[in-house]
Each structure stands twice: as structure tokens, then as C-alpha cells.
Design a protein around this motif. Structure first.
Motif, PDB file in Angstrom:
ATOM      1  N   LEU A 127       0.826  -1.214   0.000  1.00  8.11           N
ATOM      2  CA  LEU A 127       0.000   0.000   0.000  1.00  8.11           C
ATOM      3  C   LEU A 127       0.858   1.261   0.000  1.00  8.11           C
ATOM      4  O   LEU A 127       0.539   2.233  -0.697  1.00  8.11           O
ATOM      5  N   ARG A 128       1.951   1.271   0.777  1.00  5.00           N
ATOM      6  CA  ARG A 128       2.849   2.442   0.791  1.00  5.00           C
ATOM      7  C   ARG A 128       3.398   2.719  -0.597  1.00  5.00           C
ATOM      8  O   ARG A 128       3.399   3.857  -1.070  1.00  5.00           O
ATOM      9  N   HIS A 129       3.838   1.665  -1.285  1.00  2.00           N
ATOM     10  CA  HIS A 129       4.401   1.851  -2.623  1.00  2.00           C
ATOM     11  C   HIS A 129       3.318   2.201  -3.637  1.00  2.00           C
ATOM     12  O   HIS A 129       3.563   2.985  -4.558  1.00  2.00           O
ATOM     13  N   LEU A 130       2.135   1.644  -3.467  1.00  2.00           N
ATOM     14  CA  LEU A 130       1.020   1.967  -4.357  1.00  2.00           C
ATOM     15  C   LEU A 130       0.621   3.433  -4.218  1.00  2.00           C
ATOM     16  O   LEU A 130       0.386   4.116  -5.217  1.00  2.00           O
ATOM     17  N   LEU A 131       0.576   3.919  -2.984  1.00  2.00           N
ATOM     18  CA  LEU A 131       0.252   5.330  -2.762  1.00  2.00           C
ATOM     19  C   LEU A 131       1.345   6.252  -3.305  1.00  2.00           C
ATOM     20  O   LEU A 131       1.056   7.325  -3.840  1.00  2.00           O
ATOM     21  N   ALA A 132       2.594   5.840  -3.166  1.00  2.00           N
ATOM     22  CA  ALA A 132       3.713   6.667  -3.637  1.00  2.00           C
ATOM     23  C   ALA A 132       3.757   6.748  -5.155  1.00  2.00           C
ATOM     24  O   ALA A 132       4.150   7.776  -5.720  1.00  2.00           O
ATOM     25  N   ASP A 133       3.349   5.665  -5.838  1.00  2.00           N
ATOM     26  CA  ASP A 133       3.398   5.641  -7.306  1.00  2.00           C
ATOM     27  C   ASP A 133       2.220   4.820  -7.838  1.00  2.00           C
ATOM     28  O   ASP A 133       2.375   3.654  -8.200  1.00  2.00           O
ATOM     29  N   PRO A 134       1.019   5.409  -7.873  1.00  2.00           N
ATOM     30  CA  PRO A 134      -0.178   4.658  -8.268  1.00  2.00           C
ATOM     31  C   PRO A 134      -0.142   4.147  -9.711  1.00  2.00           C
ATOM     32  O   PRO A 134      -0.881   3.229 -10.053  1.00  2.00           O
ATOM     33  N   ASP A 135       0.710   4.708 -10.543  1.00  2.00           N
ATOM     34  CA  ASP A 135       0.792   4.290 -11.946  1.00  2.00           C
ATOM     35  C   ASP A 135       1.838   3.209 -12.193  1.00  2.00           C
ATOM     36  O   ASP A 135       2.017   2.767 -13.328  1.00  2.00           O
ATOM     37  N   ALA A 136       2.525   2.776 -11.146  1.00  2.00           N
ATOM     38  CA  ALA A 136       3.556   1.743 -11.312  1.00  2.00           C
ATOM     39  C   ALA A 136       2.909   0.439 -11.761  1.00  2.00           C
ATOM     40  O   ALA A 136       1.803   0.094 -11.346  1.00  2.00           O
ATOM     41  N   SER A 137       3.616  -0.277 -12.606  1.00  2.00           N
ATOM     42  CA  SER A 137       3.123  -1.587 -13.050  1.00  2.00           C
ATOM     43  C   SER A 137       3.171  -2.562 -11.887  1.00  2.00           C
ATOM     44  O   SER A 137       3.877  -2.337 -10.891  1.00  2.00           O
ATOM     45  N   ASN A 138       2.440  -3.663 -12.012  1.00  2.00           N
ATOM     46  CA  ASN A 138       2.459  -4.678 -10.954  1.00  2.00           C
ATOM     47  C   ASN A 138       3.859  -5.238 -10.745  1.00  2.00           C
ATOM     48  O   ASN A 138       4.260  -5.501  -9.614  1.00  2.00           O
ATOM     49  N   ALA A 139       4.607  -5.414 -11.830  1.00  2.00           N
ATOM     50  CA  ALA A 139       5.964  -5.958 -11.706  1.00  2.00           C
ATOM     51  C   ALA A 139       6.860  -5.004 -10.905  1.00  2.00           C
ATOM     52  O   ALA A 139       7.596  -5.430 -10.014  1.00  2.00           O
ATOM     53  N   VAL A 140       6.778  -3.727 -11.204  1.00  2.00           N
ATOM     54  CA  VAL A 140       7.587  -2.733 -10.488  1.00  2.00           C
ATOM     55  C   VAL A 140       7.126  -2.644  -9.038  1.00  2.00           C
ATOM     56  O   VAL A 140       7.945  -2.616  -8.112  1.00  2.00           O
ATOM     57  N   LEU A 141       5.830  -2.625  -8.827  1.00  2.00           N
ATOM     58  CA  LEU A 141       5.282  -2.551  -7.479  1.00  2.00           C
ATOM     59  C   LEU A 141       5.705  -3.767  -6.648  1.00  2.00           C
ATOM     60  O   LEU A 141       6.109  -3.632  -5.496  1.00  2.00           O
ATOM     61  N   ALA A 142       5.655  -4.958  -7.262  1.00  2.00           N
ATOM     62  CA  ALA A 142       6.062  -6.184  -6.560  1.00  2.00           C
ATOM     63  C   ALA A 142       7.536  -6.121  -6.176  1.00  2.00           C
ATOM     64  O   ALA A 142       7.912  -6.456  -5.048  1.00  2.00           O
ATOM     65  N   ARG A 143       8.377  -5.673  -7.107  1.00  2.00           N
ATOM     66  CA  ARG A 143       9.816  -5.576  -6.831  1.00  2.00           C
ATOM     67  C   ARG A 143      10.071  -4.605  -5.684  1.00  2.00           C
ATOM     68  O   ARG A 143      10.804  -4.905  -4.750  1.00  2.00           O
ATOM     69  N   ARG A 144       9.440  -3.441  -5.723  1.00  2.00           N
ATOM     70  CA  ARG A 144       9.637  -2.439  -4.678  1.00  2.00           C
ATOM     71  C   ARG A 144       9.138  -2.932  -3.314  1.00  2.00           C
ATOM     72  O   ARG A 144       9.710  -2.595  -2.284  1.00  2.00           O
ATOM     73  N   ALA A 145       8.044  -3.690  -3.322  1.00  2.00           N
ATOM     74  CA  ALA A 145       7.457  -4.173  -2.069  1.00  2.00           C
ATOM     75  C   ALA A 145       8.104  -5.468  -1.580  1.00  2.00           C
ATOM     76  O   ALA A 145       7.812  -5.930  -0.484  1.00  2.00           O
ATOM     77  N   GLY A 146       8.981  -6.070  -2.411  1.00  2.00           N
ATOM     78  CA  GLY A 146       9.688  -7.280  -1.997  1.00  2.00           C
ATOM     79  C   GLY A 146       8.830  -8.532  -2.020  1.00  2.00           C
ATOM     80  O   GLY A 146       9.021  -9.425  -1.198  1.00  2.00           O
ATOM     81  N   VAL A 147       7.879  -8.592  -2.955  1.00  2.00           N
ATOM     82  CA  VAL A 147       7.038  -9.787  -3.101  1.00  2.00           C
ATOM     83  C   VAL A 147       7.033 -10.195  -4.575  1.00  2.00           C
ATOM     84  O   VAL A 147       7.438  -9.427  -5.447  1.00  2.00           O
ATOM     85  N   THR A 148       6.577 -11.400  -4.851  1.00  2.00           N
ATOM     86  CA  THR A 148       6.472 -11.828  -6.246  1.00  2.00           C
ATOM     87  C   THR A 148       5.277 -11.147  -6.897  1.00  2.00           C
ATOM     88  O   THR A 148       4.355 -10.694  -6.206  1.00  2.00           O
ATOM     89  N   THR A 149       5.280 -11.109  -8.215  1.00  2.00           N
ATOM     90  CA  THR A 149       4.166 -10.496  -8.938  1.00  2.00           C
ATOM     91  C   THR A 149       2.867 -11.246  -8.660  1.00  2.00           C
ATOM     92  O   THR A 149       1.810 -10.623  -8.473  1.00  2.00           O
TER      93      THR A 149
END
Length: 151
Positions: free
Chosen positions: A10-32
Motif C-alpha cells: 500500500l505504501r508503494h502503491l500510494l507513492a506511485d499509483p501508476d507503477a506496473s504490478n511488476a515494479v510494485l512487486a519488486r519495490r514491495a519485496g514480493v512476487t508479482t
């Protein structure tokens, strides 16, 4: 209740709502795949509401935004319902909120310009039922518009 991984997502989603799922997963440290499952679970739980596109009315020439606060004459038990029903019929009303306290309701209204605002005010706002008092605040600028909180 979201766990630590959900909160990180959620923190990363709020910081960059347009990020792709792959980028969001990498930033959050989880798999896609895990990200997708977690986002779906949070959507189903209502943590993440349905995606809504927002229109920038100023970009379309709607230059005036007014916040109207109303106190209703509550001697009629139908006052709230009748006021809200009438306010919903005003196309330029973009938001209706109710409150506890000295102000009962707030409407957000948009207009193309001051002449248009004056028409809306005279023809639609002044005719709203059960109003005992009102106050108008014209938006000058928006300093912060964020749903971000510490997660």
C-alpha cells in the motif's frame, strides 16, 4: 486486517499509483503473483476501493470551485432527505457530505466562470429546501490532496 507485506504494498502503491504490478512487486519485496493475490484480497475487503478515473475539471474550463456549508431547519423530519434529493439533481454538485455539529451538510460545486456560478447559485442553490443558514467558501488553491497516511 492488512499485514506488514500488505502495508508495504500500500505504501508503494500510494507513492506511485501508476507503477506496473511488476515494479510494485519488486519495490514491495514480493512476487508479482503474490502482489496480484494481495491486491485482489484488499479490493474484496474494501481496503482498496474500485479504481475511479478523476476528471480535472479545470483542464476542461471549469474554473470556479465553491464549498457550500449548510445548516438545515430540522423542524421537518424529512429535511435531510429532501435537501439531499434536491442537491443530487444539481449537475454541478460534485460532492455531498453530512456532518455532526453546527454545519449539517457540505456541497462541492463547480462552475465554468463567475457568471456561470451566479446562475447556478441563484437558480439551483438558493432554491434548495429546508436551509436555515449557509456559507460559501471559494477555492483559491489546493495545497495538499492526498490519501496518504503512515502505514
Amino acid at each position: 486486517m492488512p499485514d506488514m507485506s500488505d502495508r508495504r504494498i500500500l505504501r508503494h502503491l500510494l507513492a506511485d499509483p501508476d507503477a506496473s504490478n511488476a515494479v510494485l512487486a519488486r519495490r514491495a519485496g514480493v512476487t508479482t503473483a503474490s502482489l496480484w493475490r494481495r491486491l485482489e484480497r484488499m479490493r474484496e475487503a474494501g481496503v482498496i476501493p474500485a479504481i475511479q478515473n478523476r476528471v480535472d475539471w479545470r483542464a476542461l474550463g471549469w474554473e470556479v470551485e465553491v464549498s457550500l456549508r449548510f445548516t438545515l431547519d430540522k423542524t421537518d423530519p424529512r429535511a435531510f432527505d429532501e435537501f439531499i434529493a434536491a442537491a443530487r439533481e444539481v449537475p454541478e454538485v460534485t460532492e455531498i457530505q453530512t456532518f455532526l455539529g453546527s454545519v449539517d451538510l457540505r456541497l462541492s460545486v463547480i462552475a465554468r466562470d463567475m457568471a456561470h456560478w451566479q446562475q447556478i447559485y441563484r437558480a439551483r442553490i438558493l432554491t434548495l429546501p429546508h436551509v436555515s443558514d449557509s456559507d460559501a467558501l471559494m477555492l483559491v488553491s489546493t495545497i495538499k490532496d492526498s490519501a496518504e497516511l503512515a502505514l
